[in-house]
Write a protein that holds these residues in place. Structure first.
Motif, mmCIF file in Angstrom:
data_model
loop_
_atom_site.group_PDB
_atom_site.id
_atom_site.type_symbol
_atom_site.label_atom_id
_atom_site.label_comp_id
_atom_site.label_asym_id
_atom_site.label_seq_id
_atom_site.Cartn_x
_atom_site.Cartn_y
_atom_site.Cartn_z
ATOM 1 N N ARG A 11 0.828 -1.214 0.000
ATOM 2 C CA ARG A 11 0.000 0.000 0.000
ATOM 3 C C ARG A 11 0.861 1.261 0.000
ATOM 4 O O ARG A 11 0.530 2.250 -0.637
ATOM 5 C CB ARG A 11 -0.942 0.003 1.208
ATOM 6 C CG ARG A 11 -2.148 -0.897 1.043
ATOM 7 C CD ARG A 11 -3.174 -0.680 2.138
ATOM 8 N NE ARG A 11 -2.645 -0.955 3.469
ATOM 9 C CZ ARG A 11 -2.627 -2.164 4.040
ATOM 10 N NH1 ARG A 11 -3.087 -3.199 3.378
ATOM 11 N NH2 ARG A 11 -2.147 -2.313 5.261
ATOM 12 N N ARG A 12 1.977 1.223 0.715
ATOM 13 C CA ARG A 12 2.846 2.404 0.830
ATOM 14 C C ARG A 12 3.514 2.740 -0.505
ATOM 15 O O ARG A 12 3.666 3.905 -0.855
ATOM 16 C CB ARG A 12 3.913 2.159 1.892
ATOM 17 C CG ARG A 12 4.798 3.370 2.164
ATOM 18 C CD ARG A 12 5.793 3.106 3.272
ATOM 19 N NE ARG A 12 5.092 2.798 4.513
ATOM 20 C CZ ARG A 12 5.560 1.979 5.463
ATOM 21 N NH1 ARG A 12 6.726 1.397 5.321
ATOM 22 N NH2 ARG A 12 4.862 1.754 6.546
ATOM 23 N N ASN A 33 -3.231 -4.589 -1.618
ATOM 24 C CA ASN A 33 -2.531 -5.583 -0.803
ATOM 25 C C ASN A 33 -1.561 -6.389 -1.671
ATOM 26 O O ASN A 33 -1.571 -6.298 -2.898
ATOM 27 C CB ASN A 33 -3.520 -6.511 -0.079
ATOM 28 C CG ASN A 33 -4.445 -7.219 -1.029
ATOM 29 O OD1 ASN A 33 -4.028 -7.827 -1.997
ATOM 30 N ND2 ASN A 33 -5.744 -7.122 -0.769
ATOM 31 N N PHE A 34 -0.732 -7.172 -1.001
ATOM 32 C CA PHE A 34 0.321 -7.922 -1.686
ATOM 33 C C PHE A 34 -0.256 -8.974 -2.634
ATOM 34 O O PHE A 34 0.247 -9.160 -3.736
ATOM 35 C CB PHE A 34 1.245 -8.581 -0.661
ATOM 36 C CG PHE A 34 2.397 -9.318 -1.284
ATOM 37 C CD1 PHE A 34 3.448 -8.628 -1.862
ATOM 38 C CD2 PHE A 34 2.424 -10.701 -1.287
ATOM 39 C CE1 PHE A 34 4.510 -9.300 -2.445
ATOM 40 C CE2 PHE A 34 3.489 -11.382 -1.863
ATOM 41 C CZ PHE A 34 4.530 -10.683 -2.443
ATOM 42 N N ILE A 35 -1.311 -9.655 -2.219
ATOM 43 C CA ILE A 35 -1.906 -10.707 -3.061
ATOM 44 C C ILE A 35 -2.406 -10.121 -4.376
ATOM 45 O O ILE A 35 -2.225 -10.720 -5.433
ATOM 46 C CB ILE A 35 -3.047 -11.431 -2.307
ATOM 47 C CG1 ILE A 35 -2.495 -12.185 -1.093
ATOM 48 C CG2 ILE A 35 -3.808 -12.378 -3.225
ATOM 49 C CD1 ILE A 35 -1.503 -13.284 -1.415
ATOM 50 N N ASN A 36 -3.021 -8.947 -4.332
ATOM 51 C CA ASN A 36 -3.481 -8.316 -5.578
ATOM 52 C C ASN A 36 -2.310 -7.949 -6.481
ATOM 53 O O ASN A 36 -2.430 -8.007 -7.706
ATOM 54 C CB ASN A 36 -4.315 -7.074 -5.279
ATOM 55 C CG ASN A 36 -5.710 -7.415 -4.824
ATOM 56 O OD1 ASN A 36 -6.016 -8.565 -4.537
ATOM 57 N ND2 ASN A 36 -6.563 -6.422 -4.735
ATOM 58 N N MET A 37 -1.185 -7.552 -5.899
ATOM 59 C CA MET A 37 -0.005 -7.258 -6.709
ATOM 60 C C MET A 37 0.567 -8.548 -7.295
ATOM 61 O O MET A 37 1.017 -8.578 -8.438
ATOM 62 C CB MET A 37 1.070 -6.558 -5.883
ATOM 63 C CG MET A 37 2.276 -6.135 -6.722
ATOM 64 S SD MET A 37 3.486 -5.166 -5.825
ATOM 65 C CE MET A 37 4.325 -6.461 -4.914
ATOM 66 N N LEU A 68 11.579 -1.553 -0.276
ATOM 67 C CA LEU A 68 11.258 -1.909 -1.660
ATOM 68 C C LEU A 68 12.019 -3.151 -2.107
ATOM 69 O O LEU A 68 11.487 -3.980 -2.847
ATOM 70 C CB LEU A 68 11.547 -0.728 -2.585
ATOM 71 C CG LEU A 68 10.508 0.385 -2.501
ATOM 72 C CD1 LEU A 68 11.064 1.693 -3.038
ATOM 73 C CD2 LEU A 68 9.250 -0.016 -3.255
ATOM 74 N N LYS A 69 13.255 -3.300 -1.652
ATOM 75 C CA LYS A 69 14.018 -4.505 -1.974
ATOM 76 C C LYS A 69 13.361 -5.728 -1.348
ATOM 77 O O LYS A 69 13.234 -6.779 -1.980
ATOM 78 C CB LYS A 69 15.460 -4.382 -1.514
ATOM 79 C CG LYS A 69 16.305 -5.587 -1.914
ATOM 80 C CD LYS A 69 17.739 -5.438 -1.492
ATOM 81 C CE LYS A 69 18.603 -6.601 -1.920
ATOM 82 N NZ LYS A 69 18.012 -7.924 -1.871
ATOM 83 N N LYS A 70 12.888 -5.618 -0.107
ATOM 84 C CA LYS A 70 12.183 -6.732 0.542
ATOM 85 C C LYS A 70 10.927 -7.092 -0.238
ATOM 86 O O LYS A 70 10.625 -8.268 -0.435
ATOM 87 C CB LYS A 70 11.801 -6.364 1.980
ATOM 88 C CG LYS A 70 12.956 -6.346 2.938
ATOM 89 C CD LYS A 70 12.481 -5.960 4.334
ATOM 90 C CE LYS A 70 13.660 -5.794 5.271
ATOM 91 N NZ LYS A 70 13.239 -5.327 6.606
ATOM 92 N N LEU A 71 10.193 -6.084 -0.668
ATOM 93 C CA LEU A 71 8.969 -6.309 -1.429
ATOM 94 C C LEU A 71 9.279 -7.005 -2.753
ATOM 95 O O LEU A 71 8.630 -7.987 -3.118
ATOM 96 C CB LEU A 71 8.256 -4.977 -1.661
ATOM 97 C CG LEU A 71 6.833 -5.022 -2.191
ATOM 98 C CD1 LEU A 71 5.915 -5.786 -1.253
ATOM 99 C CD2 LEU A 71 6.315 -3.599 -2.378
ATOM 100 N N ALA A 72 10.298 -6.527 -3.463
ATOM 101 C CA ALA A 72 10.684 -7.139 -4.738
ATOM 102 C C ALA A 72 11.186 -8.569 -4.534
ATOM 103 O O ALA A 72 10.829 -9.471 -5.304
ATOM 104 C CB ALA A 72 11.760 -6.289 -5.420
ATOM 105 N N ASP A 73 11.996 -8.781 -3.512
ATOM 106 C CA ASP A 73 12.515 -10.133 -3.238
ATOM 107 C C ASP A 73 11.389 -11.106 -2.930
ATOM 108 O O ASP A 73 11.386 -12.248 -3.406
ATOM 109 C CB ASP A 73 13.509 -10.114 -2.073
ATOM 110 C CG ASP A 73 14.827 -9.448 -2.418
ATOM 111 O OD1 ASP A 73 15.102 -9.205 -3.615
ATOM 112 O OD2 ASP A 73 15.591 -9.149 -1.470
#
Length: 90
Positions: A29-30, A36-40, A67-72
């Motif tokens: 969301r940020r 949410n993450f599932i929708n992404m 952002l790196k954590k999210l991408a990983d």
């Protein structure tokens, strides 16, 4: 019914996953337009997220790390289901 170490372990695992998913949802969301993450992870189109993980391009050091954590995590989830898509990292 008596609680066993296995029961406690299962509860801890579920709680840990819940905390992780809450954190991923907050990051999603940020930094993205997804709710949410599932929708992404499973968009209605062939969308692949572009995330500025390069620390010099990020808003702040914290943003770059998050952002790196999210991408990983996105990449790992796609890898687990043999999906060749990975997050674009700039």
């Amino acid at each position: 019914m008596k609680s066993t170490n296995t029961d406690v372990g299962n509860v801890n695992t579920i709680y840990s996953r819940y905390k992780t998913m809450r954190y991923l949802n907050q990051l999603t969301r940020r930094y993205t337009a997804f709710p949410n993450f599932i929708n992404m992870l499973h968009p209605r189109t062939n969308y692949i997220p572009t995330l500025p993980v390069n620390l010099s391009m990020s808003i702040s050091l914290r943003a770059g790390i998050e952002l790196k954590k999210l991408a990983d995590t996105y990449d790992e989830c796609k890898r687990m289901v043999n999906d060749p898509r990975r997050a674009y990292r700039i």
